[in-house]
Enzyme design. Structure first.
Site, PDB file in Angstrom:
ATOM      1  N   ASP B 112       1.001  -1.252   0.151  1.00 16.91           N
ATOM      2  CA  ASP B 112      -0.046   0.007  -0.103  1.00 16.91           C
ATOM      3  C   ASP B 112       0.980   1.122  -0.008  1.00 16.91           C
ATOM      4  O   ASP B 112       1.985   1.279   0.484  1.00 16.91           O
ATOM      5  CB  ASP B 112      -0.907   0.220   1.131  1.00 16.91           C
ATOM      6  N   ASP B 284      -7.936  -7.293   1.367  1.00 18.86           N
ATOM      7  CA  ASP B 284      -6.718  -7.512   2.330  1.00 18.86           C
ATOM      8  C   ASP B 284      -7.597  -6.895   3.693  1.00 18.86           C
ATOM      9  O   ASP B 284      -8.322  -6.347   3.599  1.00 18.86           O
ATOM     10  CB  ASP B 284      -5.633  -6.672   2.236  1.00 18.86           C
ATOM     11  N   CYS B 322     -12.267 -28.278  10.785  1.00 23.93           N
ATOM     12  CA  CYS B 322     -10.956 -27.787  10.165  1.00 23.93           C
ATOM     13  C   CYS B 322      -9.746 -28.393  10.331  1.00 23.93           C
ATOM     14  O   CYS B 322      -9.448 -29.173  11.205  1.00 23.93           O
ATOM     15  CB  CYS B 322     -11.009 -26.345  11.195  1.00 23.93           C
ATOM     16  N   CYS B 324      -6.456 -27.296   9.893  1.00 28.96           N
ATOM     17  CA  CYS B 324      -5.200 -26.424  10.202  1.00 28.96           C
ATOM     18  C   CYS B 324      -4.555 -26.927  11.327  1.00 28.96           C
ATOM     19  O   CYS B 324      -4.778 -28.057  12.048  1.00 28.96           O
ATOM     20  CB  CYS B 324      -5.507 -24.935  10.450  1.00 28.96           C
ATOM     21  N   CYS B 327      -5.989 -26.821  14.706  1.00 33.35           N
ATOM     22  CA  CYS B 327      -7.192 -27.589  14.730  1.00 33.35           C
ATOM     23  C   CYS B 327      -6.948 -29.134  15.147  1.00 33.35           C
ATOM     24  O   CYS B 327      -7.465 -30.090  15.588  1.00 33.35           O
ATOM     25  CB  CYS B 327      -8.332 -27.380  13.765  1.00 33.35           C
ATOM     26  N   HIS B 353      -5.169 -20.579  12.655  1.00 32.80           N
ATOM     27  CA  HIS B 353      -6.251 -20.888  12.553  1.00 32.80           C
ATOM     28  C   HIS B 353      -7.153 -19.848  11.815  1.00 32.80           C
ATOM     29  O   HIS B 353      -7.873 -20.201  10.752  1.00 32.80           O
ATOM     30  CB  HIS B 353      -7.253 -21.357  13.761  1.00 32.80           C
TER      31      HIS B 353
END
Lengths: 394, 394
Positions: B112, B284, B322, B324, B327, B353
């Site tokens: 940015d 974003d 989940c 991930c 998890c 997560h």
């Protein structure tokens, strides 16, 4: 027969069966005047000695997940019965399958009894023959820890190696008081051993301050009761370094050759080298993880303070000779930037490097002992540090 | 011929050659009334759209190292020219090989311009035709950012996608002021484009507040200048949600079909779903990483506050569905414990997560669009959240 087994038992079952079968065992491979090499076998795996155990007081080695610990080849993690007893509570951890499952760490765990924490962190500590009454440093709630309760808590956590509850005095303390503390520690050690229900290895803790005759009394009394290993407590609490090493050398000389010796809470790199030389097998210390969070990074030529402006544009890794994840990927300039910007990644990357330094140092110490060149290793270790003292990083 | 190449060029050379050859390219694969599917090609790799970009303002996605980002299949990381310009300084990063090398991230980076940060973080902001003068929020030092300087800084960082410097007004602002801001933003966009020296893709930022006629003016003027992509700025700054989506839908309707559209800084899970539906390609937001640090965890049935006492003994992972790292290995009880004990590991595991949730949501959105069942997906998305509103986690 072997082909049939996998159909009867899952891998998970194998793990459970293995843990039921394996008892704690210390195997001394080699002992010379320069130090000892051996191994510990526990229900959750083996560890080579001399051993450094990272500290995960609250059930987490600060900033790292178990997969980083595995990557770093951490062998044993130390956790703290006092901290976990207060938060989240031992029943919570027990009900969730024990500390290994709770924190996701598959390797061996050693828990400290909490004696040291109670005497150093708590207010209004009341020492009584039956145990120690204290107020939680978190919420001021009142608790009583007895030697039996300390064992019960550590067994509920499911640790592989547990410690007797001991009495820790401030330094300096009068000899009379130290003697009383030794006697109480001995009685508590006996009661603790009697209270043990599980198969965790139980270590006694030798106290006695800087008084060699009291250290002898303590060691001999504990050996008479009989433990799976012996720890040296109450050191590096303010006494002179010369006295520390005198006590370590003297006490290690008294302890059984075929059992592990654990120097509690002491662990500058120099402490590891000097401890090994006096017959110590196991170490733990918060230093590598704590220094990571204050920006102090360990290298063979001494500690590097990453906050220093000289690193602002430095493209080198912390230690060009280090092969940790941090040194393989990041410059001193980036690490300094992360630290100055208080980015969480700083603590993660610094912790990986510092623990890698400690674990590599222990591997080098072990190899040097095995190859009968520990004194040579030690000279080189100090030579590099002296060079580093000129403040010129390579 | 192909067999000879490896002898002439190392893999590293290949990387450099590839980056010199590849220009920014947006490929629109499919467009329906429900949304668009496509891909971005950049010198540092490809990314599929609709795309969510995690925020790494200071050159680090908070709490994670690049290997976790790779594991999570993060495609593009957003960094911030304003923050990096102030600390560690753009010359430092340029001299160390650019932001990719500095932060160890091999994938594409979008920066940015800093417009939003200057107007929201700084004191004594002085808006002038030539640029914006501001005092650093870190040390009060005085700086001047011009549209040319904003491009120069982002090119020195080596970003793959860079943004024009824009004027960001607070909400509500009078229409006259918004019109002036649009006009200045347009002039700055033209000057920025003229100042571009490298090959980074340059996006213009459509401003205009909640005034559709000004949004049209802004979009048309930027399209006349011609950019590689178009961003929607100045949204979700206090206006009603209804107005936000009116502006997004209206503006997306004006923008070129064959170029990417980027909705800046907005990103609740609902925002992603609603943005895609109105033709947005890129998002974003700090939300997944920030919420991770305040203990708010994203699940299909809404946000879970891990501090809640109900999770103290909960053996389930955050989301049983989940996959991930967090998890797969840790219980809500452990995560709550880490958070309550302020363990650094809490931020690491929570961030993994939350980012996984966001990136998986985007993958699901893409697949639903490709399989022409986005509306069905969207109904199910809201149904699960409504069920979750009853506060009964599955």
């Amino acid at each position: 027969m072997l082909n049939v087994l996998p159909k009867l038992c899952s891998f998970k079952d194998f793990g459970v069966i293995y843990r039921l079968m394996v008892q704690f065992r210390f195997c001394l491979e080699k002992e010379t005047a320069e130090g000892r090499v051996g191994s510990l076998e526990t229900p959750h795996g083996k560890a080579l000695t001399p051993l450094f155990m990272p500290v995960g007081s609250h059930g987490s080695v600060k900033a790292l997940s178990p997969r980083e610990l595995e990557e770093l080849c951490v062998e044993v993690v130390l956790a703290n019965a006092y901290h976990l007893y207060l938060r989240p509570g031992v029943e919570v951890i027990r009900d969730l399958g024990g500390l290994h499952a709770f924190m996701g760490w598959k390797g061996p765990i050693l828990t400290d009894s909490g004696g040291y924490q109670i005497f150093s962190l708590c207010k209004l500590v009341r020492l009584m023959p039956e145990g120690v009454e204290f107020r939680s440093h978190l919420d001021g709630s009142l608790h009583l820890f007895t030697p039996e309760r300390a064992i019960e808590v550590q067994e509920a956590l499911g640790a592989d190696i547990i410690m007797s509850l001991d009495v820790c005095l401030p330094y300096p303390s009068e000899k009379g008081r130290v003697q009383e503390a030794v006697e109480l520690t001995t009685r508590w050690a006996r009661r603790g051993k009697g209270a043990r229900k599980g198969k965790a290895a139980l270590f006694g803790i030798v106290q006695g301050g800087v008084f060699l005759d009291l250290r002898r009394k303590s060691a001999e009394a504990l050996m008479e009761i009989g433990f799976d290993g012996y720890a040296l407590g109450g050191l590096s609490v303010g006494e002179e370094k010369r006295q520390t090493w005198e006590v370590v050398e003297f006490t290690c000389g008294l302890l059984p050759q075929d059992q592990p010796r654990y120097l509690m809470g002491m662990g500058t790199p120099e402490d590891l080298v000097e401890g090994v030389r006096r017959g110590v097998d196991m170490f733990d210390c918060v230093l590598p993880t704590r220094c990571a969070r204050t920006g102090e990074l360990f290298t063979p030529w001494g500690k590097m303070n990453i906050k220093n402006a000289r690193y602002a544009r430095d493209p080198d890794p912390i230690d060009p000779g280090c092969d940790c994840y941090t040194c393989r990927h990041f410059s001193r300039a980036y690490l300094r930037h992360l630290f100055m910007a208080r980015e969480l990644l700083a603590y993660y990357l610094n912790t990986i490097h510092n623990l890698h330094y400690y674990l590599k140092l222990m591997r080098e110490i072990r190899r040097a002992l095995q190859e009968d060149r520990f004194e040579e290793f030690r000279r080189e270790f100090y030579r590099l540090r002296e060079e580093g003292a000129t403040e010129v990083a390579p």
